[in-house]
Design an enzyme around this catalytic site. Structure first.
Site, PDB file in Angstrom:
ATOM      1  N   HIS A   1     -13.175   4.001  30.692  1.00 12.77           N
ATOM      2  CA  HIS A   1     -14.164   3.487  30.153  1.00 12.77           C
ATOM      3  C   HIS A   1     -15.667   4.218  29.345  1.00 12.77           C
ATOM      4  CE1 HIS A   1     -17.260   0.376  29.491  1.00 12.77           C
ATOM      5  NE2 HIS A   1     -19.164   1.261  29.571  1.00 12.77           N
ATOM      6  N   GLU A   2     -15.917   5.355  30.191  1.00 11.29           N
ATOM      7  CA  GLU A   2     -16.231   6.903  29.379  1.00 11.29           C
ATOM      8  C   GLU A   2     -15.686   7.086  27.821  1.00 11.29           C
ATOM      9  OE1 GLU A   2     -19.578   5.649  29.553  1.00 11.29           O
ATOM     10  OE2 GLU A   2     -19.388   5.335  31.739  1.00 11.29           O
TER      11      GLU A   2
ATOM     12  N   GLU B   1     -19.944  -1.793  24.270  1.00 11.24           N
ATOM     13  CA  GLU B   1     -19.777  -2.187  25.084  1.00 11.24           C
ATOM     14  C   GLU B   1     -18.639  -2.799  25.679  1.00 11.24           C
ATOM     15  OE1 GLU B   1     -20.515  -0.525  27.257  1.00 11.24           O
ATOM     16  OE2 GLU B   1     -22.194   0.946  26.735  1.00 11.24           O
TER      17      GLU B   1
ATOM     18  N   ARG C   1     -28.087   5.096  41.292  1.00 16.67           N
ATOM     19  CA  ARG C   1     -27.441   3.978  40.964  1.00 16.67           C
ATOM     20  C   ARG C   1     -27.769   2.982  40.231  1.00 16.67           C
ATOM     21  NH1 ARG C   1     -20.962   4.041  40.880  1.00 16.67           N
ATOM     22  NH2 ARG C   1     -20.766   2.096  38.862  1.00 16.67           N
TER      23      ARG C   1
ATOM     24  N   HIS D   1     -15.474   5.355  24.972  1.00 18.12           N
ATOM     25  CA  HIS D   1     -16.334   5.244  23.966  1.00 18.12           C
ATOM     26  C   HIS D   1     -16.113   6.196  23.083  1.00 18.12           C
ATOM     27  CE1 HIS D   1     -19.389   2.062  25.829  1.00 18.12           C
ATOM     28  NE2 HIS D   1     -19.870   2.817  26.925  1.00 18.12           N
TER      29      HIS D   1
ATOM     30  N   GLN E   1     -29.199   7.556  26.484  1.00 17.68           N
ATOM     31  CA  GLN E   1     -29.423   6.229  25.837  1.00 17.68           C
ATOM     32  C   GLN E   1     -30.300   5.295  26.653  1.00 17.68           C
ATOM     33  OE1 GLN E   1     -25.626   4.286  26.438  1.00 17.68           O
ATOM     34  NE2 GLN E   1     -25.873   2.518  24.944  1.00 17.68           N
TER      35      GLN E   1
ATOM     36  N   ASP F   1     -33.015  -2.054  26.859  1.00 16.84           N
ATOM     37  CA  ASP F   1     -33.231  -2.047  28.274  1.00 16.84           C
ATOM     38  C   ASP F   1     -32.135  -3.404  29.253  1.00 16.84           C
ATOM     39  OD1 ASP F   1     -32.280   0.276  29.888  1.00 16.84           O
ATOM     40  OD2 ASP F   1     -33.617  -0.856  31.676  1.00 16.84           O
TER      41      ASP F   1
ATOM     42  N   GLY G   1     -23.359   4.935  36.030  1.00 19.72           N
ATOM     43  CA  GLY G   1     -22.388   5.431  36.996  1.00 19.72           C
ATOM     44  C   GLY G   1     -21.834   6.113  35.533  1.00 19.72           C
ATOM     45  N   GLY G   2     -21.750   5.909  34.370  1.00 20.39           N
ATOM     46  CA  GLY G   2     -21.073   7.048  33.498  1.00 20.39           C
ATOM     47  C   GLY G   2     -22.016   7.546  32.495  1.00 20.39           C
ATOM     48  N   MET G   3     -21.810   8.024  31.699  1.00 21.51           N
ATOM     49  CA  MET G   3     -22.784   7.714  29.796  1.00 21.51           C
ATOM     50  C   MET G   3     -21.494   9.613  29.568  1.00 21.51           C
ATOM     51  SD  MET G   3     -25.375   6.677  28.034  1.00 21.51           S
ATOM     52  CE  MET G   3     -25.031   7.491  26.200  1.00 21.51           C
ATOM     53  N   GLU G   4     -21.193   7.667  28.441  1.00 15.25           N
ATOM     54  CA  GLU G   4     -20.619   8.491  27.171  1.00 15.25           C
ATOM     55  C   GLU G   4     -20.381   9.570  26.628  1.00 15.25           C
ATOM     56  OE1 GLU G   4     -21.667   6.000  27.295  1.00 15.25           O
ATOM     57  OE2 GLU G   4     -22.164   5.121  25.199  1.00 15.25           O
TER      58      GLU G   4
ATOM     59  N   GLN H   1     -30.872  12.041  29.893  1.00 15.53           N
ATOM     60  CA  GLN H   1     -30.462   9.937  30.127  1.00 15.53           C
ATOM     61  C   GLN H   1     -30.689   9.548  29.007  1.00 15.53           C
ATOM     62  OE1 GLN H   1     -27.630   8.323  30.867  1.00 15.53           O
ATOM     63  NE2 GLN H   1     -28.620   6.839  29.297  1.00 15.53           N
TER      64      GLN H   1
ATOM     65  N   LYS I   1     -27.186   0.435  38.932  1.00 20.18           N
ATOM     66  CA  LYS I   1     -26.436  -0.792  39.331  1.00 20.18           C
ATOM     67  C   LYS I   1     -26.576  -1.564  40.699  1.00 20.18           C
ATOM     68  CE  LYS I   1     -22.063  -1.898  39.490  1.00 20.18           C
ATOM     69  NZ  LYS I   1     -20.156  -1.008  39.893  1.00 20.18           N
TER      70      LYS I   1
ATOM     71  N   TYR J   1     -20.850  -5.878  28.513  1.00 22.72           N
ATOM     72  CA  TYR J   1     -20.088  -5.564  28.883  1.00 22.72           C
ATOM     73  C   TYR J   1     -18.605  -6.953  28.975  1.00 22.72           C
ATOM     74  CZ  TYR J   1     -22.246  -1.539  30.073  1.00 22.72           C
ATOM     75  OH  TYR J   1     -23.758  -0.727  29.729  1.00 22.72           O
TER      76      TYR J   1
ATOM     77  N   PRO K   1     -28.802   7.731  37.764  1.00 18.37           N
ATOM     78  CA  PRO K   1     -28.852   5.915  37.351  1.00 18.37           C
ATOM     79  C   PRO K   1     -27.565   5.587  37.112  1.00 18.37           C
ATOM     80  CG  PRO K   1     -30.014   6.976  35.511  1.00 18.37           C
ATOM     81  CD  PRO K   1     -29.448   7.632  36.815  1.00 18.37           C
TER      82      PRO K   1
HETATM   83  N1  BES Z   1     -23.256   3.847  27.886  1.00 18.22           N
HETATM   84  C1  BES Z   1     -23.242   3.026  29.477  1.00 18.22           C
HETATM   85  C2  BES Z   1     -24.365   3.133  30.081  1.00 18.22           C
HETATM   86  C3  BES Z   1     -25.698   2.988  29.311  1.00 18.22           C
HETATM   87  C4  BES Z   1     -25.612   2.272  28.272  1.00 18.22           C
HETATM   88  C5  BES Z   1     -27.333   3.578  29.183  1.00 18.22           C
HETATM   89  C6  BES Z   1     -27.018   1.080  28.181  1.00 18.22           C
HETATM   90  C7  BES Z   1     -28.274   3.062  28.919  1.00 18.22           C
HETATM   91  C8  BES Z   1     -28.675   1.954  27.949  1.00 18.22           C
HETATM   92  C9  BES Z   1     -21.939   3.640  29.906  1.00 18.22           C
HETATM   93  O1  BES Z   1     -20.792   3.751  29.574  1.00 18.22           O
HETATM   94  C10 BES Z   1     -21.548   2.573  30.490  1.00 18.22           C
HETATM   95  O2  BES Z   1     -21.538   1.432  30.331  1.00 18.22           O
HETATM   96  N2  BES Z   1     -21.586   3.097  32.074  1.00 18.22           N
HETATM   97  C11 BES Z   1     -21.624   1.470  33.537  1.00 18.22           C
HETATM   98  C12 BES Z   1     -20.314   2.173  33.790  1.00 18.22           C
HETATM   99  C13 BES Z   1     -19.418   0.911  33.363  1.00 18.22           C
HETATM  100  C14 BES Z   1     -18.069   1.251  34.554  1.00 18.22           C
HETATM  101  C15 BES Z   1     -19.278  -0.885  32.768  1.00 18.22           C
HETATM  102  C16 BES Z   1     -22.813   1.825  34.272  1.00 18.22           C
HETATM  103  O3  BES Z   1     -23.281   2.934  34.620  1.00 18.22           O
HETATM  104  O4  BES Z   1     -21.790   0.977  35.187  1.00 18.22           O
HETATM  105 ZN    ZN Z   2     -20.149   1.991  28.643  1.00 18.97          ZN
END
Ligand code: BES
Ligand code: ZN
Length: 600
Positions: free
Chosen positions: A294-295, A317, A555, A298, A140, A374, A267-270, A138, A557, A382, A265
């Site tokens: 979402h991904e 975002e 995860r 991106h 980012q 971070d 939801g998704g990573m693009e 990971q 979140k 977002y 960690p």
């Molecule tokens: N790029 C982000 C994840 C991220 C951001 C990782 C900054 C590290 C640093 C990814 O696109 C994202 O926003 N994921 C969200 C899901 C989304 C539906 C809001 C997540 O993981 O919760």
């Molecule tokens: Zn995102």
């Protein structure tokens, strides 16, 4: 070449990288690494094609917790001298390599260390199949430097090739053109032809299988997970078509998903061409697929047009959330997308309350100098970002706004932008000196001021209005099992659970649970929201499910609000620490950094 010098004059703009791309910049990476599961290290070489723009005698890369062994110049691999500068918290150390005015190639021989924060090494028990180990990265925001010595700034783009050697039973995949099958050598070759920023470098290794979904789309997952994933994401191709219809051609050839073990960690990573996704969206009813939208989005906002620094994170975002909901509207209608907007608004309100509506961190343009990027990862980027774009759309009309966004993506394709560049594009292309329009769009209020500007229009949802009716009826004494909840999606359930009062009796909790089976919900969003009530109301029936959830799911979140709710009381804190002690080995460093701090 002293260290002081090298750290004093950083890349202008990006305070989170030691690189000085205006002097000497990497253009292409050839990565050749060996993946060692026993030692939990990657080792090999990173060879860069570079441009020495000013005839400087050094090129600077970012590193953190890397062991740099040797550095060579040119095709003839002539050894050169290098120096690692002072260690800075979360930034790591600059790797300063001596070069010549005509140097075109730099080869760095290195090893990662077990501290590498981007990497999570899973033992077989932590996977779905329980037989083979698993690795994923990971990168980012600034963790690419913990597994590759790299100019780790989103303002710098490289193409890459990679050769990765893994144990023979496993398959390797990257953010690149991927194999779809294991081979007998355990050696895999990758190519990423389009230039990408470093935070999109990604690798995963495991017992993976591939399943085709549409002509351009497919899924990688462990064999134990592939069927569920193929069902859940059957509509990927339709999503891709909807996205292209909105904002122009998909520029990355294939779009595949990699379903990771639950410790992922995010939801998704693009990651380009290969989105990494949590298995907690496998709800069996396709109810959480907005995360894929979402991904996928991106691929335009972020991967194609990239935030130049982490202070401009909302450009990635906020645009992506807006785009995600447009895709969902295209596929499932306005009433569906409206639910997502309202849930997003609730998240935004919570974040504003937590940070304080006059906190500087609630401006879209951030100032993260001296801090871990971070910290900028909040719902401000977002949701406030999204609602700013919704506000512009309302001011100019959808047709004009879509044309504008199309032009924005094509104008800045494969480049980095920043807030100021976006705003001048907005002024030139859309506002065009119209003072009345400028006032409606209110750049100052949205981008540079904290909180939400006056005149903000709250989103509403007709489907949620029905949920509110049902909730009111329940509060007024109607039994839970008699409420009209037919055809509710997980979004309606989430809204219902969020409406519930903070204080409920055991009897009320039990009644709801009996009627709707929340404690055993297969939907992670519903479950995570319900656990917050269970904790606050000391509803111990949910204890076992809660512990199982916390020990399996990594995860962040979900984890942060649940642990926060637990530590609000002394007994809760005891419980939290006991669970955390067990669960921590299952979490990625991204999550443990946050939770160690919260639970210390
Ligand atoms: N790029 C982000 C994840 C991220 C951001 C990782 C900054 C590290 C640093 C990814 O696109 C994202 O926003 N994921 C969200 C899901 C989304 C539906 C809001 C997540 O993981 O919760
Ligand atoms: Zn995102």
């Amino acid at each position: 070449m002293t260290t002081e010098q090298s750290t004093a004059e950083r890349a202008p703009g990006d305070t989170h990288s030691f690189a000085r791309p205006s002097e000497a910049v990497a253009k292409h990476l050839d990565l050749d690494i060996d993946v060692n599961f026993d030692q939990k290290i990657l080792s090999g070489t990173a060879t860069y094609n570079i441009e020495n723009l000013t005839g400087t005698d050094k090129i600077i890369f970012d590193t953190r917790d890397l062991q740099i062994e040797k550095v060579y110049l040119g095709d003839e691999l002539q050894e050169t001298s290098f120096e690692l500068g002072d260690k800075k918290e979360f930034l790591g150390q600059p790797l300063i390599v001596k070069i010549k005015p005509d140097t075109k190639k730099v080869t760095i021989k290195y090893k990662t260390t077990p501290e590498a924060a981007a990497l999570q090494w899973l033992n077989p028990q932590q996977t779905a199949g329980k037989k083979y180990p698993f690795l994923f990265t990971q990168s980012q925001a600034i963790l690419a430097r913990t597994w590759i010595p790299i100019q780790d700034s989103p303002g710098i783009r490289i193409t890459y090739n990679a050769k990765v050697k893994v144990p023979k039973e496993l398959l390797a995949v990257m953010s690149a053109e991927n194999p779809t099958q294991k081979n007998t050598t355990g050696i895999y070759n990758f190519e990423m032809k389009q230039p990408i920023p470093s935070y999109l470098m990604a690798l995963s290794v495991g017992d993976l299988t591939f399943r085709k979904i549409g002509p351009q789309t497919g899924i990688y997952a462990e064999p134990a997970t592939i069927d569920a994933a193929a069902y859940e994401f059957a509509e990927m191709d339709k999503m891709l078509a909807a996205a292209e219809k909105l904002y122009g051609k998909y520029r990355w050839d294939r779009y595949d998903l990699l379903v990771l073990p639950p410790s992922f960690p995010f939801g998704g990573m693009e990651n380009p061409r290969l989105t990494f996704v949590t298995p907690t969206v496998l709800a069996k009813d396709r109810s959480l697929t907005s995360l894929i939208a979402h991904e996928l989005a991106h691929s335009w906002s972020g991967n194609l047009v990239t935030n130049g620094t982490w202070d401009d994170f909302w450009l990635n975002e906020g645009f992506t959330v807006y785009f995600e909901r447009r895709i969902m509207e295209e596929l499932y209608g306005k009433e569906y997308a409206d639910m997502l907007q309202v849930l997003g608004y609730q998240d935004l309100t919570n974040t504003l309350n937590e940070l304080g509506a006059d906190s500087e961190d609630t401006r879209l343009k951030l100032d993260l100098e001296g801090r871990d990027p971070d910290e900028g990862l909040t719902d401000i980027a977002y949701e406030k970002g999204n609602f700013f774009l919704v506000n512009i759309e309302r001011a100019v009309g959808r047709e004009k706004f879509d044309a504008f966004l199309n032009k924005y993506f094509s104008t800045f394709a494969f480049q980095s932008t920043d807030t100021e560049k976006f705003l001048s594009f907005l002024r030139e292309e859309l506002i065009k000196g119209d003072d009345e329009l400028a006032e409606k769009i209110n750049i100052e209020g949205w981008v540079f001021s904290p909180g939400l500007p006056d005149g903000f229009v709250k989103p509403t949802s007709s489907r949620f209005a029905k949920v509110e009716e049902a909730y009111t009826a329940w509060k007024n004494g109607k039994p839970a099992k008699e409420l009209s909840t037919k055809d509710w999606s997980s979004h309606e359930w989430l809204h219902f659970i969020r409406l519930l009062p903070a204080q409920m009796s055991q009897q009320q909790m039990a009644e709801l649970d009996k009627a709707f089976n929340f404690t055993n919900s297969g939907n992670s969003e519903v479950l995570a929201a319900w656990f917050l009530h269970a904790i606050r109301n000391n509803y111990t029936t949910a204890d076992q499910a809660l512990e199982t959830f916390l020990t399996n799911v990594g995860r962040r979140k979900f984890l942060v609000p649940i642990y926060k709710a637990l530590i609000a009381t002394p007994e809760g804190k005891k419980k939290a620490l006991a669970i955390y002690a067990k669960a921590r080995p299952n979490y990625h460093a991204v999550s443990t950094v946050t939770l160690d701090e919260l639970l210390k």
